[in-house]
Each structure stands twice: as structure tokens, then as C-alpha cells.
Design a protein around this motif. Structure first.
Motif, PDB file in Angstrom:
ATOM      1  N   LEU A  31       0.844  -1.194   0.000  1.00  0.00           N
ATOM      2  CA  LEU A  31       0.000   0.000   0.000  1.00  0.00           C
ATOM      3  C   LEU A  31       0.881   1.247   0.000  1.00  0.00           C
ATOM      4  O   LEU A  31       1.853   1.348   0.742  1.00  0.00           O
ATOM      5  N   ALA A  33       0.550   5.389   0.155  1.00  0.00           N
ATOM      6  CA  ALA A  33      -0.291   6.585   0.318  1.00  0.00           C
ATOM      7  C   ALA A  33       0.506   7.798  -0.159  1.00  0.00           C
ATOM      8  O   ALA A  33       0.730   7.944  -1.352  1.00  0.00           O
ATOM      9  N   GLY A  34       0.959   8.649   0.751  1.00  0.00           N
ATOM     10  CA  GLY A  34       1.747   9.811   0.323  1.00  0.00           C
ATOM     11  C   GLY A  34       3.159   9.435  -0.106  1.00  0.00           C
ATOM     12  O   GLY A  34       3.840  10.195  -0.787  1.00  0.00           O
ATOM     13  N   GLY A  35       3.613   8.290   0.336  1.00  0.00           N
ATOM     14  CA  GLY A  35       4.943   7.826  -0.047  1.00  0.00           C
ATOM     15  C   GLY A  35       6.078   8.474   0.735  1.00  0.00           C
ATOM     16  O   GLY A  35       7.246   8.216   0.471  1.00  0.00           O
ATOM     17  N   THR A  36       5.750   9.295   1.731  1.00  0.00           N
ATOM     18  CA  THR A  36       6.834  10.037   2.397  1.00  0.00           C
ATOM     19  C   THR A  36       7.665   9.154   3.327  1.00  0.00           C
ATOM     20  O   THR A  36       8.796   9.485   3.640  1.00  0.00           O
ATOM     21  N   ASP A  37       7.109   8.043   3.758  1.00  0.00           N
ATOM     22  CA  ASP A  37       7.934   7.060   4.456  1.00  0.00           C
ATOM     23  C   ASP A  37       8.545   6.084   3.452  1.00  0.00           C
ATOM     24  O   ASP A  37       9.736   5.816   3.480  1.00  0.00           O
ATOM     25  N   LEU A  38       7.706   5.576   2.574  1.00  0.00           N
ATOM     26  CA  LEU A  38       8.164   4.509   1.688  1.00  0.00           C
ATOM     27  C   LEU A  38       9.274   4.962   0.740  1.00  0.00           C
ATOM     28  O   LEU A  38      10.260   4.250   0.546  1.00  0.00           O
ATOM     29  N   HIS A  79      -1.710  15.398   6.904  1.00  0.00           N
ATOM     30  CA  HIS A  79      -1.442  16.218   8.098  1.00  0.00           C
ATOM     31  C   HIS A  79      -1.849  17.656   7.856  1.00  0.00           C
ATOM     32  O   HIS A  79      -2.408  18.308   8.729  1.00  0.00           O
ATOM     33  N   GLY A 103       7.360  16.726  10.090  1.00  0.00           N
ATOM     34  CA  GLY A 103       8.229  17.262   9.048  1.00  0.00           C
ATOM     35  C   GLY A 103       8.124  18.771   8.934  1.00  0.00           C
ATOM     36  O   GLY A 103       8.382  19.503   9.886  1.00  0.00           O
ATOM     37  N   THR A 112       0.173  11.131   5.145  1.00  0.00           N
ATOM     38  CA  THR A 112      -1.184  10.884   5.621  1.00  0.00           C
ATOM     39  C   THR A 112      -1.176  10.311   7.032  1.00  0.00           C
ATOM     40  O   THR A 112      -0.172   9.757   7.493  1.00  0.00           O
ATOM     41  N   ASN A 116       1.239   7.377   8.616  1.00  0.00           N
ATOM     42  CA  ASN A 116       1.975   7.577   9.863  1.00  0.00           C
ATOM     43  C   ASN A 116       1.710   6.430  10.836  1.00  0.00           C
ATOM     44  O   ASN A 116       2.626   5.929  11.489  1.00  0.00           O
ATOM     45  N   ASP A 125       4.685  10.858  14.966  1.00  0.00           N
ATOM     46  CA  ASP A 125       4.248  11.924  15.876  1.00  0.00           C
ATOM     47  C   ASP A 125       2.781  11.858  16.254  1.00  0.00           C
ATOM     48  O   ASP A 125       2.382  12.324  17.316  1.00  0.00           O
ATOM     49  N   ILE A 168      -6.299   0.186   6.015  1.00  0.00           N
ATOM     50  CA  ILE A 168      -6.874   1.063   7.046  1.00  0.00           C
ATOM     51  C   ILE A 168      -7.774   2.054   6.329  1.00  0.00           C
ATOM     52  O   ILE A 168      -7.324   2.793   5.439  1.00  0.00           O
ATOM     53  N   LYS A 185       6.307  17.832  21.631  1.00  0.00           N
ATOM     54  CA  LYS A 185       7.314  17.067  20.902  1.00  0.00           C
ATOM     55  C   LYS A 185       8.673  17.674  21.194  1.00  0.00           C
ATOM     56  O   LYS A 185       8.850  18.886  21.087  1.00  0.00           O
ATOM     57  N   ALA A 193      12.117  17.289  12.022  1.00  0.00           N
ATOM     58  CA  ALA A 193      12.807  16.661  13.141  1.00  0.00           C
ATOM     59  C   ALA A 193      12.127  15.367  13.533  1.00  0.00           C
ATOM     60  O   ALA A 193      10.919  15.334  13.729  1.00  0.00           O
TER      61      ALA A 193
END
Ligand SMILES: Cc1cc2nc3c(=O)[nH]c(=O)nc-3n(C[C@H](O)[C@H](O)[C@H](O)COP(=O)(O)OP(=O)(O)OC[C@H]3O[C@@H](n4cnc5c(N)ncnc54)[C@H](O)[C@@H]3O)c2cc1C
Lengths: 283, 776
Positions: A31, A33-38, A79, A103, A112, A116, A125, A168, A185, A193
Motif C-alpha cells: 500500500l 499513500a503519500g509515499g513520504t515514508d516509503l 497532516h 516534518g 497521511t 503515519n 508523531d 486502514i 514534541k 525533526a
């Protein structure tokens, strides 16, 4: 040559189509989504998958519904969208604050809530802010919806209670009602960060008496955690200076912090107590 | 003659828009990786898998098809296996039978048509090593230095001695000794390292890439490549930041790429991804510095004894000179008659440390400026009163015996910074570990004061004899103009703009007629590397003089050919002669080009004849000129979390003549922000595996725009009159002195002195909970 070059990405038009793809091993994809982790993982060591299924912008995942007691937030909500969604602010202030620390503007526009949560990093976060709501995760599959409490969803380091055929769809988050929420945080800097530690709390006080307390931490253990011992200790007690000090010390005693490149175990242990104090002093 | 003509337009001192802004802002500037080279092969470096070991064998997997790739090893080096930097110890590639001295030390270079194939092939090379116990960190070497000094391995020693130290300590009422530490720092230029090497038909090579010193590869690779300087030509591509990181390192990269290029006859390009760039290119030297100082009750410093040890990594490369600059700044800014400073470069089994903005000076100033505050605290004096009393000024003698000239803004910098920031008052408001009324956070203000020596150390400039040229040429529109030909490189600092300003003023010519092409060693004289805060001061003077030279030639030509011998003057882009109609620049320049074919002005830099320097004894005039600065940092520390925020920085700076105030302020803001990161965020060490422990942008943390404090930047101008237009060094100075100002502010806020940077919430927490609580 990019490591991501050879991924076969499917773009289903709706949730049903996506669920059908995911139902069979032969068409199932990771899956996306935004791809910011992947995207980061794929270019820094994790081998990219052969197939991916995009859930970015799936209409069923992008909805927010404010109901009587709770709010449904689609997993595909970004977010940035949470930060802008004023109608939810007074009901879920900790979550909105957490989303606003992810971020920086670019990442918030793309990352998304579902990503997250599913990425299941202890440093995600939004996790502590979600945890203190006592909400649930709605997992969709061709078989229907399965609802899992957030407190049971993160099962281990980078592990979640979801089957390969599940997506999900949304989070069901009880409104805070008369309780107070707080989110803090501690990052390595003010933006972009990864946190050293973060804390969220939802505490309800009536007539000087703590009715209920939910306190959660991130970046402190393999998963986001609730400080249940401290919560139990606080419940039903009158809010006094001594209680705050006792709670601070109890938190420091019971927490089991990790050490990594971002911080030390000693600091995390100490600051856990400080954050509990901070939450109780700002009710 | 018109009135305007009698007052030539001046650009120096004004904020002219950067000449390279348009292309960069529009994204049209082509950096190395934007340039589409055809038929270029891609090189991948194969590295030592251990921090130290005997190199047993290098084996190619027989199952792999090696016909499509070229592999270069030490055996393919045409000449001696050495990169000739400041010594001859470092091989270009590790050699079977020899010892590998750091994790990542190159042992082979693989090149292939695609990066994918080259990477794959590199994975099929086995590097067999018999591991030996490594010495990884500065901490370990300092332990050895303290316990068993004889076993301490120093790659270079240098001492500075002034007066009589024993006498100085005997005169002292009090003695204070303390140690200060700082770790690695990564330059983190936006554009990673990259080079492409084209082998030529005549056996020579042409290298092109992102570098700040085009002549370094020309002069440092002759032995291994068996090519004389004229057969190594180097061209600069637009540089996306360097900060010293592209000073000595690109020479190695040119060497690595040249081997497969020469072996295969194909051009080879090597560019690093960020992770490889952080892991395997030089960092700022970690430092340990120990001060022992003697002083009288009235604050007079009677003795300074200092040990300054840098972690040089596995090979010396350029660390000797970094250490030299370091020890020259260890006690530079204060009056003291008895000084001993001992500099050492420790060897560890880690990537050689290298050039980084400040070049040893930030490490020195970190120590002395922390220590001055510690002395003031011991004396019960304020930090500013002590500095007002002790700071060096015109006529004072430095530790090497140099008498400071009048072109010296030291006192004004200090006074103005104190005044602008209202330091005395802010110091009184500082929390000292107890929240005052109205404070929700610990507040502190801290001061630092320092100098930065401009240009090469000692007689470096005298020996080097930097040269440059300006020449008439037809520009891209076919009309005549001027080309600036020097080897100084634009890397974001603005040199293309300020030299355009300097040339325009010297000629009195419209800057639109002036070009500054990218440095190319085939076309430009050697004006030296773009380092050491020397460019504006030294090369700026060269451009100024060379422009005046060509201008004089043009005026003579105009007089002869257009004004019948009447004396001619170039002013505001026109040639004027008494009683004559002015002629446009292009008329005269065009005729000159037609008649003579070419015309140019030239200048070779010389230092004043009375400069004295003894390199062996390290005595004499250590720098041609000095820039001065005072910084004040204000911090807030959250008592709940120990988070530190630097809220405001006041910086008053004398860097001589300001050529372009907007660019100068930009340099200062950027440098201060880099120094902020050094002080409170940027944490990196050599891990047990021999690799830097923070090797990605995810873990190596530098400040974002949100982390920058409010800056109050003010220049005072004491120009270097020997070399018009009179700039002194600006590039490095903003990196030098913010860290100790912040540490001093932290001390004012929490009442504890931190002696290691970066200062993080964790270290503040540790200091506050340290039961010993000692804080001199
Ligand atoms: C520069 C940068 C800064 C960052 N800063 C922060 C930060 O400060 N704090 C922070 O918490 N994170 C940060 N992140 C991480 C990341 O942005 C967030 O975790 C983000 O919310 C991930 O969302 P995404 O949609 O991009 O997820 P993706 O990368 O698309 O996916 C992440 C994971 O979730 C899974 N997934 C996605 N959607 C679903 C779904 N509907 N159902 C089931 N599984 C799903 C994917 O398969 C994948 O495993 C940062 C990332 C970057 C690149």
C-alpha cells in the motif's frame, strides 16, 4: 537508475477496487499513500516491492465526519488537511498539534495519518495523540470492517495488527469532551525533526479531582506506549502539588526508555517525568 | 566635460545583484549531474570493509561477466601510488600486501556503461583483509597522550613560544586549567561531490566537476598518473556549495576516476549519493584543547599554556596546515607576554579530516573564548570587563611576535557589540540556574571576541605569488567586453559578483560588459585555491590591479588612435580627452581587438617587503591582515525539557572594506547558522564500526530556517590598505566564534559550563544533574 524505477504501481479508483487487488496474493501490492515514508525507505536500503497499490486520494479514505461522540478521520487525510480542519480542532487538539509538527509544510501536504500509523515507527508523531483518545482503527477488507483499539494496534517494533488483505480505512476517535489535551514534541530541531520523545495527554478534572487520565509517549520504546501505571495512580485523586511530584517520579521509575542516535535513555527517563508534570501543571 | 563624468559610478560598497542569480533562481544553471554527457561511463569506488587491516587479496568473482566493466586497482596506477598533498603517505588506492588504515579507504574503482552495472560489479569484488585493532577516536588518542605521551602518534607537531612561561606562572595569583572538546562537523553542501574525467588522445586528461581549487589536481596527481601539470586540465562546473569540503577531496576523486578512464580510454564520471558523500569525504577535525592560564587579581594574564590536538584521521592530507591555523588562533586575541602553544595532529583509523570553513580556527576559538569566561568567573569580573582590559589592539604583539597594525577594528567591534546588544544589562538578567521573576525559561547572554587571520599562513602568499589576468574579448553579443581570468571559484559565496564590481570600478566600466567565466586551468593563471578567506583580499587585489593595467593600456591606445596623443581617460564606460567628444568603450576596445588581436592586464600578488616569517620556529608575521569580531548570543533553556533555543545573535565584524554589503551580510548569516549547528545540533562521531554514526540527513541534524535566531549584523570597516580595494577575510570568520558565545550564554542561563559541543538537551540535562557540579 532509481531503486523505485521498476515498481509496478496500480491506481485503483475506489476502495472496493483497491480491496479486490489486495485480496489476492497475485495482484496484491504494497500500500502506497503519500509515499513520504516509503520513498525514503526504498532509496536507503529496503528493497522496493515489485508491486504497489496506491491508496492516495481514494475517496473513501479522505473523509472526515464529525459525529455526536466521536470523529471519523479517513486514513488518507493528510497532516496539512488536519491542521486546516478547524471543525475538529476543539475536539482533538493534541492530534492537530501533532500533525502540525510532522516534518514541515511539504511533508504535511503529502504525508497521511494512515501512513503515519501503518508505518508504525515509534517516532510517528501522531501516535501518542491518537492513543490518548482511546479510539479505534477501522480496517477494511472484502470481508467487511474490523475494528481494533489503537492501544492494541501496534504489536511490536514496526508491526501492526493488520492482515495483508486489509486497508486502514479510517480512525474512530472519541471527542475529548470536558477533558484537557496537551501535546509536546521534543525534536532535534524545530522542523524536519524526528522526535527524541513526544507526549500526549487527555486528562479530565472535575472540582479539583482527576476523573480520568490518559498519557502516551512516543520515541521511548519499540512502540508508542500509554503510561498506564501513572494513569491508574492519578485517577480519582485530588490534583495537588504533591500528586504532581509523585506522578512525575512514578513516571520516571516505571518508564523503560531506549537509547539511540537521537537521545540517551537517562534523558528520556528524566524528561518523561517532566512531561507528565507539564501535562498536570497545565490543566 | 559633463558633471556625471567627473564622478565615476562606484559599485564597491553597494549591494549589486549577483551576476549568477538569474540562472540559479530560474533553475537554469547546469550542475554536474544536470549536464548530459554522452558515452560517459560511471565509476564506483570499492572500499576497505574494516577500519584497519592487512590487505590480503582482491578477488573478482569468476561467475560475473567482467567483459562489460573496467576495474582499476593499485596495479593500474601508471606511476607511484601516492596522492601528493602535504606529505607523501597516502596512497591513491590501497595496495594488496599493505595496510588499510580506515574503513572506506578506496582499494579499487569499477566503471561501466551504467551506474547500475558498475554498482553490481563492485558487489562482486571481494576485499580480503586480516583485521587489526584500530584506534578510532580522538578520545582514545588523548587518553594515550595524557597517560603515555611517548606512545602518542602525532603526524605533525608545531609549537609557538613567546616569553617565559615559568615566569608567567610564577607571577600569577591564580591558575586555571580546563579542557574543551568538539566533534566532527559535516560541510553538507547541497550538491554532492562529483567529477568526470575525459582521457585525451595525447594521453593527457581533462577533468570537470564540482570543486573549489582547480589547480590542486593539476599539481597533486603528477606522480601517480605520470602526467606533468600541463597534461592535467581541470574545469570547474557550477558548484552547489563547498565550505572547504571541495578543497582537497576532489583531487582524490579525480585520481579515482582517472584510473579507469586511462585504462579504458573512456570518460568516467563519479558522483556520490548523499550517504556515500557523508560517510567517505572529509569532515571538520574533532579537537581536544587544554588551557592552563595564570592571571593576576586585576585580570592581567601572565601565562597561557595550551595543548591543541586535532583528530587528523588516517592520513595527514592537509591537517598540518589546519593545525597551524588552529594554534595561531589559540591565544591570538589577548595580551599576554608568556605563551606556549603546542599543536599536534593525532592519527586515528578514520576518514582523513579535512578543510572546513574556519580551518582549525573555530576549534581554537571555541576553547579560548570558553576559557576567558571561566577566568572572568574565577576573578569575579564580568566577561566583558575582562575582554575590554585584555583584548589585543593596534601595536600589541601576537604570540608569534607580530605587531598588530592600525587597520584593526578590535576595540570598536567589542564596544559596539556590547552596546548594541545591551550586554551588561542582559548579563544581569541572566538566570544563573534560577528562574527570575517573569521568566518561564532560563535566560542567558554570552560573549565571544576573536580575530581571524586572512589569507595563507605566514609567508604562504609571498611564496605562492598568486597571479591573475583580465582580458579584452568579444562577448556573446559580439561586442567587446572584459573577461576576468583567475582560478578563484564561485561556490555560492558571491565571488563572481564582487570581482565584477571590483573590475567595473577599476575600469570605470558598466558591469554588464564584464564576464567571469568558470575557472579552467587551461585558460586561467593560478590565482590560488579558493580558501583561507584570501579571495577578496588577495585575488580581489589582483583583479583590481590587472584591471588598472589593462585600463592604462586602453587609455594609451585611445590616446594614440583616437585623440591624436591627447591624454585619454576611461570613465563611466567612455573614453574622455580634453576638448574631445567622448568615445564609447566598445569603439576603442573593438579597434584594439582588431589591431592587436588580444589585450590583457596582469598582476602578480606580492606581500609588503617587510613581512617576516620563520616557518620552523613559527615566529613572525603569521597573517598579512586580521579580521575582528565580537558576538553576543542570547539563549533560552526550557526548564521542563532542557531544550535550548538561541533567540538572538549580535555580531559586529571588521572585515575591512565591504565590497557588497548584501552578500557580506549573507555570508555572515549563513556562517553564523553553520556555527549554530556546530554549537547545538551537529553531532557526529566515529562509531565502533569505523563509520560516522550520523551518516544521513535523517540523523545528521543541521539548523532549519525556523531554528535561526534573530540576527543583528553590523560591519565596521578598517580596510587593508596595502591591497585595494581593501577587503580582509570574511568567508570563514562567521563560523569561528558563535559556539563559545552560546556556551557562555548557557553558563549564564543555568550556572554550569559545558565544555563539549554540540550542547544538546541531553548534555544540559547531564550538566544540571552532575553531582560533582564543578564549574570553574
Ligand atoms: C523529510 C521527512 C520528514 C518527516 N518528518 C516526520 C515527522 O516529523 N514526524 C513523523 O511522524 N513522521 C515524519 N515523516 C514520516 C512520514 O512523513 C509520515 O509518517 C507520514 O505520515 C507517512 O504518510 P504517507 O502517506 O506518506 O505514508 P507512505 O509512505 O505512503 O506509507 C507508509 C506506510 O504506511 C502504509 N500505509 C499507507 N496507507 C495505508 C493504509 N490506508 N492502510 C494500511 N497501510 C497503509 C504503507 O504501506 C507503508 O508501510 C517524515 C518524512 C520525511 C520524508
Amino acid at each position: 537508475m532509481r531503486p523505485t524505477e521498476n515498481i509496478n504501481i496500480r491506481f485503483p479508483k475506489n476502495l472496493q477496487e483497491a480491496l479486490r487487488l489486495q485480496a489476492k496474493a497475485g495482484t496484491r501490492g504494497q500500500l502506497l499513500a503519500g509515499g513520504t515514508d516509503l520513498m525514503v525507505q526504498w532509496v536507503s536500503g529496503t528493497p522496493p516491492p515489485r508491486r504497489a497499490t496506491s491508496v492516495w486520494n481514494l475517496p473513501e479514505l479522505c473523509e472526515i465526519e464529525v459525529r455526536d461522540k466521536d470523529i471519523l478521520i479517513g486514513a488518507g487525510v493528510t497532516h496539512a488537511f488536519l491542521v486546516d480542519a478547524t471543525p475538529i480542532h476543539r475536539h482533538l487538539p493534541a492530534l492537530v498539534a501533532a500533525a502540525g509538527t510532522v516534518g514541515a509544510a511539504q511533508i504535511q501536504a503529502r504525508g497521511t495519518l494512515g501512513g503515519n500509523v501503518a508505518n508504525a515507527s515509534p517516532a510517528g508523531d501522531t501516535a501518542p495523540a491518537l492513543l490518548v483518545t482511546d479510539g479505534t482503527v477501522l480496517l477494511a477488507s472484502l470481508g467487511g470492517i474490523r475494528e481494533v483499539p489503537l492501544t492494541q494496534f501496534w504489536t511490536g517494533y514496526r508491526q501492526i495488527d493488520a492482515r495483508p488483505d486489509e486497508i486502514i480505512q479510517a480512525f474512530r476517535l472519541p471527542k475529548k469532551g470536558a477533558a484537557r489535551e496537551r501535546f509536546r514534541k521534543i525534536g532535534t530541531r524545530k522542523a524536519q525533526a524526528i522526535s527524541k520523545i513526544m507526549a500526549a495527554s487527555r486528562i479530565r478534572v472535575r472540582k479539583g479531582q482527576i476523573v480520568s487520565a490518559a498519557i502516551a509517549l512516543g520515541s521511548i520504546a519499540a512502540t508508542p506506549v500509554r503510561l498506564t501505571q501513572v494513569e491508574d495512580f492519578l485517577a480519582g485523586k485530588p490534583l495537588t502539588a504533591k500528586l504532581i511530584t509523585d506522578a512525575e517520579q512514578l513516571a520516571q521509575k516505571t518508564v523503560q526508555p531506549i537509547a539511540d542516535i537521537r537521545s540517551t535513555a537517562e534523558y528520556r527517563r528524566w524528561v518523561t517525568g517532566r512531561l507528565v508534570r507539564d501535562a498536570l501543571e497545565n490543566l | 566635460m559633463s558633471k556625471a563624468a567627473s564622478q565615476p559610478r562606484r559599485l564597491v560598497g553597494h549591494g549589486m545583484i549577483r551576476v549568477d542569480a538569474d540562472g540559479k533562481v530560474r533553475g537554469q544553471t547546469r550542475y554536474l549531474n544536470d549536464i548530459r554527457y554522452r558515452n560517459v561511463w560511471h565509476g564506483v569506488v570499492v572500499r576497505s570493509p574494516v577500519a584497519r587491516g592487512r590487505f590480503k587479496a582482491l578477488t573478482l568473482d569468476p561467475a560475473f561477466d567482467w567483459s562489460r566493466v573496467v576495474v582499476a586497482t593499485a596495479e593500474d596506477i601508471p606511476g607511484e601510488n601516492v596522492v601528493h598533498m602535504h606529505d607523501r603517505t597516502m596512497p591513491l588506492l590501497g595496495e594488496v600486501g599493505g595496510e588499510l588504515l580506515y574503513r572506506g579507504e578506496p582499494v579499487a574503482v569499477v566503471a561501466a556503461k551504467t551506474l547500475k552495472l558498475a554498482t553490481e560489479a563492485a558487489g562482486h569484488i571481494r576485499v580480503e583483509v586480516e583485521e587489526l585493532p584500530p584506534l578510532l577516536t580522538l578520545q582514545e588518542t588523548v587518553d594515550i597522550f595524557k597517560k603515555t605521551p611517548k606512545r602518542f602518534v602525532s603526524m605533525q607537531d608545531k609549537n609557538i613560544v613567546k616569553g617565559d612561561l615559568a615566569k608567567g606562572f610564577a607571577e600569577a595569583d591564580e591558575i586555571l586549567e580546563a579542557e574543551y572538546w568538539a566533534g566532527h562537523q559535516e560541510q553538507l553542501y547541497i550538491e554532492n561531490q562529483g567529477i568526470v574525467v575525459f582521457p585525451q588522445k595525447d594521453g593527457s586528461i581533462l577533468a570537470e566537476g564540482s570543486l573549489q581549487c582547480p589547480y590542486f589536481p593539476v599539481n597533486e596527481l603528477n606522480d601517480p598518473l605520470q602526467l606533468p601539470p600541463e597534461k592535467i586540465r581541470v574545469r570547474q562546473t557550477p558548484v552547489g556549495g563547498a565550505f572547504g569540503g571541495k578543497e582537497e577531496y576532489p583531487t582524490m576523486l579525480v585520481g579515482y576516476a582517472a584510473l579507469p578512464a586511462l585504462k579504458s580510454g573512456r570518460p568516467v564520471k563519479i558522483t556520490y549519493e548523499r550517504h556515500e558523500d557523508i560517510l567517505f569525504t572529509p569532515k571538520r577535525h574533532p579537537v581536544w584543547v587544554r588551557y592552563k592560564t595564570g592571571f593576576k587579581k586585576d585580570g592581567t594574564l601572565t601565562a597561557i599554556e595550551c595543548d591543541y590536538i586535532l583528530d587528523g584521521g588516517a592520513y595527514l592530507t592537509i591537517s598540518d596546515v589546519v593545525m597551524f591555523r588552529g594554534i595561531l588562533h589559540c591565544a591570538l586575541a589577548y595580551r599576554c607576554d608568556n605563551v606556549v602553544i603546542r599543536g599536534r595532529v593525532a592519527r586515528t583509523n578514520s576518514m582523513p579530516s579535512g578543510a572546513f570553513r574556519g580551518f582549525g580556527a573555530p576549534q581554537a576559538i571555541w576553547g579560548i573564548e570558553s576559557h576567558m569566561d571561566a577566568i572572568a568567573a574565577r576573578l569575579g569580573m564580568t566577561p566583558h570587563a575582562l575582554r575590554r582590559k585584555l583584548h589585543a589592539r593596534a601595536g600589541d604583539t601576537t604570540p608569534t611576535g607580530q605587531v598588530l597594525s592600525k587597520e584593526n577594528g578590535a576595540t570598536e567591534c567589542l564596544n559596539l557589540a556590547l552596546e548594541r546588544s545591551q550586554f551588561a544589562q542582559k548579563l544581569r538578567q541572566s538566570s544563573r540556574g534560577k528562574l527570575r521573576k517573569g521568566q518561564s525559561k532560563y535566560y542567558g547572554a554570552g560573549l565571544s571576541f576573536f580575530a581571524h587571520g586572512a589569507a595563507f599562513t605566514g609567508d604562504g602568499e609571498a611564496k605562492f605569488q598568486a597571479k591573475g589576468r583580465v582580458e579584452l574579448a568579444r562577448l556573446e553579443d559580439g561586442r567587446p567586453g572584459v573577461n576576468i581570468r583567475v582560478s578563484s571559484t564561485e561556490m555560492g559565496q558571491g565571488v563572481h559578483t564582487i570581482f565584477t564590481q571590483i573590475a567595473a570600478d577599476a575600469f570605470s566600466l558598466d558591469p554588464a560588459r564584464i564576464r567571469y567565466p568558470m575557472a579552467d586551468t587551461g585558460l586561467v593563471p593560478d590565482s590560488g585555491p579558493t580558501v583561507a578567506s584570501r579571495t577578496t583580499m588577495v585575488v580581489g587585489n589582483i583583479v583590481h590591479r590587472a584591471s588598472l593595467d589593462l585600463k592604462a593600456q586602453m587609455e594609451a591606445f585611445a590616446s594614440l588612435h583616437f585623440f591624436r596623443g591627447e591624454k585619454a581617460r576611461l570613465e563611466n564606460s567612455q573614453f574622455h580627452a580634453e576638448g574631445r567628444k567622448p568615445l564609447p568603450f566598445g569603439r576603442v576596445a573593438g579597434k584594439m581587438l582588431d589591431e592587436l588581436g588580444e589585450a590583457s592586464g596582469f598582476f602578480q600578488f606580492k606581500l609588503p617587503a617587510d613581512i617576516r616569517w620563520d616557518q620552523d620556529r613559527f615566529r613572525g608575521d603569521s597573517y598579512p591582515g586580521y579580521s575582528w569580531a565580537a558576538h553576543i548570543a542570547e539563549v533560552e533553556i526550557d526548564p521542563i525539557t532542557c531544550e535550548l533555543e538561541v533567540t538572538r545573535v549580535t555580531a559586529v565584524i571588521d572585515v575591512g572594506r565591504i565590497i557588497n554589503p548584501i552578500l557580506a551580510a549573507g555570508q555572515v548569516e549563513g556562517g553564523l547558522t553553520q556555527a549554530l549547528g556546530y554549537a547545538v545540533m551537529e553531532k557526529m562521531a566515529t562509531g565502533k564500526d569505523g563509520l560516522y554514526d550520523a551518516s544521513r540527513l535523517q540523523t545528521y541534524i543541521i539548523p532549519t530556517a525556523l531554528d535561526t535566531p534573530a540576527y543583528d549584523i553590523q560591519f565596521v570597516e578598517y580596510p587593508y590598505s596595502f591591497a585595494p580595494p581593501g577587503g580582509k577575510g570574511l568567508g570563514e570568520l562567521p563560523m569561528d566564534g558563535l559556539a563559545p558565545a552560546i556556551a557562555n550564554a548557557v553558563e549564564a542561563a543555568i550556572g554550569k559550563r559545558l565544555r563539549t559541543i554540540p550542547i544538546t538537551p541531553e548534555s544540559i540535562f547531564d550538566a544540571l544533574h552532575d553531582p560533582s557540579g564543578a564549574t570553574p
